[in-house]
Enzyme design. Sequence first.
Site, PDB file in Angstrom:
ATOM      1  N   LYS A 177     -31.909  19.814 -31.490  1.00 21.23           N
ATOM      2  CA  LYS A 177     -32.495  18.535 -31.926  1.00 21.23           C
ATOM      3  C   LYS A 177     -31.429  17.453 -32.100  1.00 21.23           C
ATOM      4  O   LYS A 177     -31.691  16.280 -31.814  1.00 21.23           O
ATOM      5  CB  LYS A 177     -33.279  18.722 -33.226  1.00 21.23           C
ATOM      6  N   THR A 178     -30.218  17.832 -32.555  1.00 19.15           N
ATOM      7  CA  THR A 178     -29.181  16.804 -32.756  1.00 19.15           C
ATOM      8  C   THR A 178     -28.785  16.199 -31.410  1.00 19.15           C
ATOM      9  O   THR A 178     -28.538  15.002 -31.305  1.00 19.15           O
ATOM     10  CB  THR A 178     -27.952  17.402 -33.485  1.00 19.15           C
ATOM     11  N   ASP A 231     -33.871  12.431 -39.058  1.00 14.76           N
ATOM     12  CA  ASP A 231     -33.646  13.867 -38.843  1.00 14.76           C
ATOM     13  C   ASP A 231     -34.197  14.641 -40.047  1.00 14.76           C
ATOM     14  O   ASP A 231     -34.318  14.085 -41.140  1.00 14.76           O
ATOM     15  CB  ASP A 231     -32.135  14.099 -38.693  1.00 14.76           C
ATOM     16  N   GLU A 232     -34.489  15.929 -39.860  1.00 16.01           N
ATOM     17  CA  GLU A 232     -34.985  16.811 -40.942  1.00 16.01           C
ATOM     18  C   GLU A 232     -36.176  16.155 -41.662  1.00 16.01           C
ATOM     19  O   GLU A 232     -36.245  16.131 -42.889  1.00 16.01           O
ATOM     20  CB  GLU A 232     -33.863  17.115 -41.959  1.00 16.01           C
ATOM     21  N   GLN A 258     -39.368  25.072 -41.261  1.00 18.48           N
ATOM     22  CA  GLN A 258     -38.099  25.117 -42.004  1.00 18.48           C
ATOM     23  C   GLN A 258     -38.139  24.201 -43.226  1.00 18.48           C
ATOM     24  O   GLN A 258     -37.099  23.758 -43.711  1.00 18.48           O
ATOM     25  CB  GLN A 258     -36.939  24.724 -41.084  1.00 18.48           C
ATOM     26  N   ARG A 315     -30.932  32.261 -38.245  1.00 17.10           N
ATOM     27  CA  ARG A 315     -29.488  31.940 -38.265  1.00 17.10           C
ATOM     28  C   ARG A 315     -28.732  32.895 -37.353  1.00 17.10           C
ATOM     29  O   ARG A 315     -27.616  32.615 -36.939  1.00 17.10           O
ATOM     30  CB  ARG A 315     -28.877  32.085 -39.676  1.00 17.10           C
TER      31      ARG A 315
END
Length: 670
Positions: free
Chosen positions: A28-29, A214-215, A245, A603
């Site tokens: 996504k970044t 973002d987020e 998340q 993770r």
Amino acid sequence: MKLNPGQNDAVHYVSGPCLVLAGAGSGKTRVIINKIAYLVEKCGYKARNIAAVTFTNKAAREMKERVSQSMGRKDARGLWISTFHTLGLEIVKREYKALGLKPGFSLFDDQDTFALLKELTQDELDEDKDLLKALASAISNWKGGLVIPQQAMKVAKDEQSMLFAKLYQRYAQQMKAYNALDFDDLILIPTLLLRSNEEVRTRWQTRIQYLLVDEYQDTNTSQYELVKLLVGERARFTVVGDDDQSIYSWRGAKPQNLVLLGKDFPKLKLIKLEQNYRSSQRILRAANILIANNPHVYDKSLFSELAYGDPLKVLFAANEEQEAERVVAEIIKHKFLDKTKFGDYAILYRGNHQSRLLERTLMTNRIPYKLSGGTSFFARAEIKDIMAYLKLVVNPDDDNALLRVINLPKRGIGPATLERVGTFANEKQMSIFAAIFEADLNHYVAPAAMKSLEAFGRFIVETGDMASRGDPVEAIKGLIRKINYEDYLYETSTSAKAAEMRMKNISELYRWVTEMLQGDELDEPMTLPEVVTRLTLRDMMERNNEEEGGDQVQLMTLHASKGLEFPYVFMVGVEERILPHQSSIDEDNVEEERRLAYVGITRAQKVLWFMLCRERRQFGETMRCEPSRFLMELPQDDLIWETRKVVQSEQQRVQKGKANIANLRDMLKK
């Protein structure tokens, strides 16, 4: 690296509101960075009219660096990349007149707020730390929900919330008188201003012509409202988020803000990023099947083009001590067999308190580690205090150690007395401790303070004598008891529970020092000076490793692990009452705990271990443990439960033996 079709769509859709539903590890970044470059280079936007907002300073810093590398510093100049709170602060700074603030307003941090609330509520709360914390939390939640004091008083139902609403009003008035703002004001105040003042709103909508967030699943009510007010009717924005998340509801985050967007912006374009570049297919299959147990408005399913990968392993331990030992033994074995680095491993847990035994076991086995998001064992104030006492016992001339503890707990030796003793010691060219025993010091120091200094000096000398000539273990036990450290902790901690946790840390240090003094089958017994030197060195190494990044096992909570990735991951304490947490079970909020387990699983890149105990000590009692329901929800054909033995063929055994011998030869060559 080329963009995949989903990433490509997300980068190139700029004509209206856009929601990018980005699964874990889906890049996504990269989308945000490429989109900023596309807006400037191909769509005619000026960098100064684009803002990208995220939640942590670290994330904002990393994004800035990556944008500069991608576009070049010159083209990126003027671009606004920050946290929500920094953006809010910028609006307040520029619009202070419209807000009725005087220039040069103060910012209050948590401690300033707590101190002011304590002062303002003396009559009602009588310095009760638990109530003060509850009040601070209530005020923060009200502000996060855009509720001002007058509204809080209207909606308050029970006696406590009525009192808290009244105190909120008193606090707000005092902050205005001080020309001060707290952390939550940095979102609340600009949001209310933009909502009520059209001129200011138009100014900021002209300034920020394209907004990226973002987020997005971590936004609360006021942050969502601020986004809506900044983008206005034109609705040129892209928000990136993942409802699976969303793990911060206790901070006021509302994953339903993702759903609200579709209602508030009917033309919203939804783009899903489902290809994961991080984990093996098996890990992703397990994560998908687990999270499918939560209700979803938007469905997505992660996939990977990487290999299917190793089975997920479920290991058991008798208790929490053995749990830590098993994790460390597993790391040593795996590192030896697979020729990996310590930095490839992460140990994730639900609560910070779980790190204590893991730290101790890693240290005992001389394994470097880094504790993220929590306070390292040696950085805790109570450990520093007792370590300073021990340093002073083995070396009374250690002025730093003496200054830390000579009046802790308080024994009537104030700063003025210490200054006089320090000046006297400098003139005589001796340590402060030696100066205490000089006959003419009483000409400089008041009689009561002199008496306290001499008593402290005698106490340190006697403890040192007992440690070197008698029983060092008893000497340390006596030291902790005689200084009444436990009482001191209960007086100074924020709650009885916090004092209890801090006392547990002291017990851990005591047990550790005792083991080093007595020795075991691996290590010879040490003297107290040797123990203190070893622990001090360990502390220094830990700090250096933190600065250097180093090759170290990573320890962190599941919350702190969000956004990170590691080749090999251990999730410890995967039991009912821990994950899901007892309070979530009581509050019927198991869905958020499932999202937290999902974050932990995703993770891992290559190998994932789950660790659980058969029994565990809690509040002085030994409790039987049950495997977490989340383990039962995973696809069982992808798991190897240690209790269910897998039969190896003769060929597999021979191959494993040969690989072990080859690794051993390699190590011996080195």
